[in-house]
Design an enzyme around this catalytic site. Structure first.
Site, short mmCIF file in Angstrom:
data_model
loop_
_atom_site.label_atom_id
_atom_site.label_comp_id
_atom_site.label_asym_id
_atom_site.label_seq_id
_atom_site.Cartn_x
_atom_site.Cartn_y
_atom_site.Cartn_z
CD GLU C 60 -1.63 -2.48 1.29
OE1 GLU C 60 -0.50 -2.70 1.78
OE2 GLU C 60 -2.40 -3.39 0.95
CG HIS C 129 -11.03 -7.92 6.00
ND1 HIS C 129 -10.22 -8.73 6.75
CD2 HIS C 129 -10.57 -8.02 4.72
CE1 HIS C 129 -9.31 -9.31 5.97
NE2 HIS C 129 -9.50 -8.90 4.74
C1 LIG Z 1 -1.36 -5.28 3.90
C2 LIG Z 1 -2.41 -6.07 3.25
N1 LIG Z 1 -2.87 -5.69 2.05
C3 LIG Z 1 -3.84 -6.38 1.44
C4 LIG Z 1 -4.38 -7.48 2.02
C5 LIG Z 1 -5.49 -8.26 1.32
N2 LIG Z 1 -4.94 -9.54 0.96
C6 LIG Z 1 -5.13 -10.61 1.74
S1 LIG Z 1 -4.22 -11.91 1.25
C7 LIG Z 1 -3.62 -11.06 -0.10
C8 LIG Z 1 -2.67 -11.74 -1.01
C9 LIG Z 1 -1.55 -12.35 -0.24
O1 LIG Z 1 -0.72 -13.04 -1.11
P1 LIG Z 1 0.48 -13.90 -0.56
O2 LIG Z 1 1.29 -13.09 0.37
O3 LIG Z 1 1.18 -14.47 -1.73
O4 LIG Z 1 -0.20 -15.05 0.30
P2 LIG Z 1 -1.20 -16.18 -0.20
O5 LIG Z 1 -2.57 -15.65 -0.01
O6 LIG Z 1 -0.88 -16.51 -1.60
O7 LIG Z 1 -0.98 -17.33 0.72
C10 LIG Z 1 -4.12 -9.78 -0.12
C11 LIG Z 1 -3.81 -8.78 -1.15
C12 LIG Z 1 -3.89 -7.85 3.29
N3 LIG Z 1 -4.36 -8.89 3.98
N4 LIG Z 1 -2.91 -7.12 3.87
#
Ligand SMILES: Cc1ncc(C[n+]2csc(CCOP(=O)(O)OP(=O)(O)O)c2C)c(N)n1
Ligand SMILES: Cc1ncc(C[n+]2csc(CCOP(=O)(O)OP(=O)(O)O)c2C)c(N)n1
Ligand SMILES: [Mg+2]
Ligand SMILES: [Mg+2]
Lengths: 325, 383, 325, 383
Positions: C60, C129
């Site tokens: 972000e 959320h």
């Molecule tokens: C700081 C933040 N930004 C956005 C989100 C929304 N969000 C939740 S999981 C995710 C993707 C995470 O990807 P990754 O780190 O590869 O983990 P995965 O879900 O693939 O296990 C996002 C964008 C969040 N939880 N935290």
């Protein structure tokens, strides 16, 4: 008793707490060999070594995040933000972890970290060395927020903050670092978090303030007494959250008039909460509107900063407003 | 609605098929040994690995079902990523774990029971986290600090805990697990850099599952691998096949022992694949093809490890069936038990904000109680 | 006129602005192929391509920082924060650059970025959320802050935000994304930033609110009328900063009673500023204390969230407090 | 007060003497050519480089003096780091610069006059930044965006501007300059990663001057170099002798041309040394030895380049003296002129917060005006 300025008082609080409890550690930018840019941590590295006095890389987010991890494990970290204006990179760690880790772990873990740093203006610091940003922390449930106005309180409150079980944002008005000297006990003492101090009694109007504005307010109240005969009760809030509502209400019962003075910008400065609290819970005590004297709603200016800060004239304007209503 | 797919081959999605970057692997896709392990692993340990993954897979399916019927708020599916258990099994009891939200097998590996996990998922009266959040798990009993939902925010915490252990002279290692997406956050940067500078006894495991919601990992960064990032912090980085539980175990074991010996942190990039949707709120058909998922299913870490165990005589076909059956039944009855548990009291709203409630919270508690009375009076149902 | 929900209204605002002005670009996590997790940006990548609809890495701070740079250069970026609870990594960029770049460059550069994202609770979103964190932005001089309560306003305000010369934090109550449908013009229109809307006229008490609480407040006011005969004037603030003080004062002149309802935690929630403003500038209008009905001062709970949020019972308690004073 | 020094050799402080890592250099410490430049540089350009550095050095001394007498709030000394001008001279007029707070020579290289700089430093009536901040400089006339004081916060801005230029089809390059300390911040991480992923036409220059206030760069990170960080973002990284203005120029020129040609970003680590205190508020004797500084003085970029120019017949000894004399006099008279300028009006307090003042600002302006009247009445002097 020894006569100390605020830097010395803070330094002795840190030193005494580090001697008392080996879990207490200090970390931040330039806190080690440099002793901090204001020398609050001067000499600590010599006594406690670089494991307990850590010069960190330049990342406030890292400093606070790592401090939280240390606290989860059982240490009592005191993290310095070199100027509180630089705290924002750490804001995610503060809101997401520091303020919520007790809650989000069902009370199993907690992070009693003290995040401390110089705040507020008056030293030609410009936009990023002068901010009074306490509102961001006061609005964040889970944090306590403290701002001393004199060496005695600085030492006692910092010790209380380090010993407490909750995270504390500890804001030090840098203009007071060396401008006030007073006697400070050599024996161990704390100033309890959550208690205001009546700095000057008065029967006509209650003036609630904190930090460097305590001194400005006392000046203004002197003029007000001399010129208009008004007796101003000056309350130094000391703890900004949880603030001492009892002290405010008690004074208002006597005076019926309220002025709040702070350096932070007006809109949603802490004055707003104090005013709202009174308008919600004790409006019957009020004989006049509530007045706020605050920093303006602008980024802190380098030029003409003295006119940005509340001053005697503006405080007296507010006093007149409530006295002549 | 036309779904927009990029024309990419599986090879592009899944970095671990990319021959240009070295990948540590002990078991190949067909379940055959690739490299002899230096460490001898007992059959008992191997079976425990298998059972842990099976339990996680069955539990994952239950949590999906429970979400569908409204008993769980949101679930982040684990299927395909169970081999992370191997990394966690390399830890000792006194070590600390800072996981993310997609590691059921990791909690099981640390001793957490299905019942504890389901209580948490349901946020029922036995939820150790007292209904504060969804999808995250932890318990001080197991030295597992529940994750914050903002991804990656646990990384500096793990590094800090590791530094604390070092300062206190404890021979304790902290491990943190996070996704490929999390590597883009400032927390990864500061955590890695602190780890390097202070030689923190920490093991940082990236679960590179190919996707961060809809963003493929090769768009998350232009770096050839994530492991290579270690170089920029003076931290050794290694890339392993994250669907090979033996590779995960041995790599993490080496990293943990290095950390324990005072040699500092290790970054492990584990290449895996998320077979399910991002969460129960996601619709992966919007951003990836069914064919891709189908292709990736053949890399299922459980199937693969099952073949390996059977091929080496560690497990028979019948034992395999029994394991699935036994845990299927056990977990079903645990779910039923958890369904019967009461909900959390209303008072949790005000719990654990401070060590002692501040005056404003007391005032607000009274307001809430008053409102509950009024609701009765008005006949308004709120919950 | 077409009947739309808020997601569709926002989507059409973006689409129309992107067609109108090629400087308008959209960036954020999953805004491209995924169309955003709530589908606010659905289909935009097909029409405008990946240069103007950028799927970004997961940071972000990067999203907002890069958006500011784009705006300095002359684009009009709309940056999505997937949930506003994740905005804190960007807080440094928001406070340091977004809100201050006009000021710190002497007016030579400006960053008319819209930072938008789903906010607020009610959908079992838990701690991260569900947040209503508008206070952090309202307190930050240099930002404007908007929160629509219905599709019509959502579209008109988003267009106004994109066309304006100042940075805007645009908060979308996710519970309203699909729960309300109404007619929305197909022709081009904007809803001016800074103007509240009287949603329901009433002579007994002024209720100031915004976002999803507008609807809760209307419900409560129905009960209040039916049960007690009180006529509640409901004002939807729409713009949280600069808020429409005229609309509030005008209503108060009629009613003399003020209740503020918001989801954000109470302490230094925007209700505090509204109450303080009135207590400071229009106390003579008040016939009763000011009452606030707000989220509690705790991290947003997953369990019992409906009891955390202001509800009819608590709104009626507040109305009684000011009506029966 | 006992000052606490670490026992380190200059070789440890100054990474650029470390032979283990390659370093691009065209002129050695004695002013002799090391490597033949592929690009032929005109004498005119070389002289311009020299004069730019001289002007910056003289101005730096003036700003120090002006701070001592209270005419400038704070100054961050530039001495020793003037060769950054070389990097900036590689840009075209239409390119954008996002500097930090220690690059006087960079502004001069882009055409800013001493008068403009001093007006800014004094925050007098002609200050283009209207008294908003100290130590930072910029002007849209030169496509220089003044830095935010929080270090590194300009990095994503530069990357964003570069991406914007690319989207608009402009052949414009953005350059940003920041310190070794700034590389630890999240902004560096996100900026670098965005630059890599979106192939942004940006040149990122680290002025690694050995110190971030009291932290030596080798404590800022455990990485062997900062340039190597590029690998973790798919961005080429190169390490140059930052006290060799020719190396700075040629490296930046290549990077800018790569960027312009659509080949994406470059990270340049320039090794230099801060000869003075961090700022006029600093006391470097608390953290580094005088011997170290003395040793480093022999690497002075101006002396060195002067030797080179004289050695190659580009400049005579007399010309050298004349340059110093001419600019010394010019700048002195400019300082005098600036001293005479009026201060900014009080109204700047409320300027440039929004495009139009909001109602609260209007109310507060009135409060301020009223207070100025009262102050007169009370006889209180505030400023
Ligand atoms: C700081 C933040 N930004 C956005 C989100 C929304 N969000 C939740 S999981 C995710 C993707 C995470 O990807 P990754 O780190 O590869 O983990 P995965 O879900 O693939 O296990 C996002 C964008 C969040 N939880 N935290
Ligand atoms: C975010 C932030 N934290 C702290 C500071 C205080 N500070 C000013 S300069 C500085 C050191 C910067 O070091 P470096 O990036 O190497 O630049 P240099 O001063 O050496 O040119 C620090 C800590 C700041 N300006 N910004
Ligand atoms: Mg992933
Ligand atoms: Mg430096």
């Amino acid at each position: 008793m020894v006569v100390m300025n605020m830097v010395q008082a803070l330094n002795s609080a840190l030193r005494e707490e580090m001697r008392r409890d080996r879990r207490v550690v200090v970390l931040g930018e330039d806190v080690g060999r440099r002793g901090g840019v204001f020398l609050v941590t001067e000499g600590l590295i010599d006594e406690f070594g670089h494991e307990r006095v850590m010069d960190t890389p330049l990342t406030e987010g890292g400093i606070v995040g790592v401090a939280i991890g240390m606290a989860l494990y059982g240490l009592r970290p005191v993290a310095e933000i070199q100027f509180i204006d630089f705290v924002y990179e750490a804001f995610d760690q503060i809101v997401t972890n520091l303020s919520k880790v007790r809650r989000r772990t069902g009370g199993m873990y907690s992070a009693p970290v003290v995040v401390r740093g110089p705040c507020c203006g008056g030293v030609k610091g410009g936009m990023f060395h002068s901010q009074s940003n306490e509102s961001y922390f006061v609005h964040t449930a889970g944090l306590k927020v403290v701002m001393p106005s004199r060496p005695y309180d600085a030492k006692g409150l910092l010790k209380a903050a380090i010993r407490g079980e909750d995270p504390v944002i500890f804001l030090e008005p840098k203009i007071l670092y060396r401008s006030i000297r007073e006697e400070v006990p050599e024996h161990d003492y704390t100033v309890p978090i959550g208690e205001a101090r009546v700095v000057q009694e008065g029967s006509d109007v209650t003036l609630v303030t904190w930090g460097a504005m305590v001194h400005k307010s006392l000046e203004a109240s002197k003029i007000a007494r001399a010129k208009y005969g008004w007796e101003v009760e000056v309350i130094d809030l000391r703890t900004l959250f949880p603030f001492d509502k009892e002290a405010i209400l008690k004074s208002l019962e006597k005076t019926g008039r309220l002025v709040v003075v702070h350096e932070a910008p007006k809109t949603l400065g802490l004055g707003a909460e104090i005013a709202a609290y009174v308008a919600e819970n004790a409006i019957e005590l009020l004989k006049a509107p509530i007045a706020r004297v605050t920093g303006f709603d602008v980024p802190y200016p380098l030029a003409h900063e003295k006119l940005y800060l509340p001053n005697e004239a503006r405080i007296i304007m507010a006093l007149s407003k409530v006295m002549n209503y | 609605m036309a779904h927009h797919f990029e024309a990419h081959k599986v090879e592009e999605v899944l970095p671990f098929i990319d021959a240009a970057v070295s990948l540590r692997r002990f078991i190949d896709e067909e379940g055959n040994p690739v490299e002899e392990t230096k460490v001898q692993l007992s059959s008992e340990l191997l079976l425990k690995m298998y059972v842990t993954m099976v339990r996680a897979r069955i539990l994952d399916e239950w949590l999906l079902k429970m979400q569908r019927v409204g008993r769980v708020a949101i679930h982040a599916p684990n299927a395909g990523q169970e081999a992370i258990a191997g990394a966690v099994m390399a830890l000792r009891e006194e070590d600390w774990l800072f996981p993310s939200y997609r590691e059921l097998s990791a909690y099981i590996a640390r001793g957490m029971s299905e019942e504890e996990i389901i209580d948490r998922a349901m946020a029922n009266a036995d939820d150790p986290l007292r209904g504060s959040e969804f999808a995250v798990y932890g318990n001080e009993k197991y030295n597992i600090v529940p994750a914050p939902v903002p991804v990656g925010a646990q990384i500096p915490l793990a590094v800090g805990a590791a530094i604390a252990a070092k300062i206190l002279g404890h021979k304790v290692v902290a491990m943190t697990i996070f996704g490929d997406g999390a590597t883009s956050r400032g927390d990864f940067h500061s955590g890695m850099n602190f780890a390097g500078v202070f030689k923190a006894p920490v093991v940082l495991v990236i679960q590179n599952n190919g996707w961060a919601i809809s963003l493929p990992s090769r768009r998350q960064t232009a770096a050839k691998t994530l492991a290579i990032r270690g170089v920029g912090y003076g931290v050794p980085g290694i890339r392993v096949d994250g669907n090979d539980i033996v590779a995960m175990y041995i790599t993490a074991l080496e990293a943990a022992e290095r950390a324990r010996a005072g040699e500092g942190p290790t970054l492990i990039e584990a290449l895996t694949y998320r077979l399910g949707p991002h969460t129960t709120a996601d619709d992966p058909d919007r951003y990836r093809s069914k064919e891709e998922v189908k292709l990736m299913e053949r890399l299922d870490p459980i199937v693969r490890f099952g073949k390996y165990l059977k091929g080496r005589g560690v497990m028979t076909e019948r034992e395999e069936r029994d394991i699935w059956k036994e845990w299927g039944e056990k977990i079903e009855s645990i779910v039923k038990k958890c369904y019967e548990k009461p909900s959390l009291p209303v008072s949790v709203i005000f719990e654990n904000v401070y060590s002692e409630p501040t005056w404003n919270l007391k005032e607000q508690m009274e307001e809430l109680e008053e409102s509950l009375r009024i609701m009765k009076e008005l006949g308004v149902k709120v919950e």
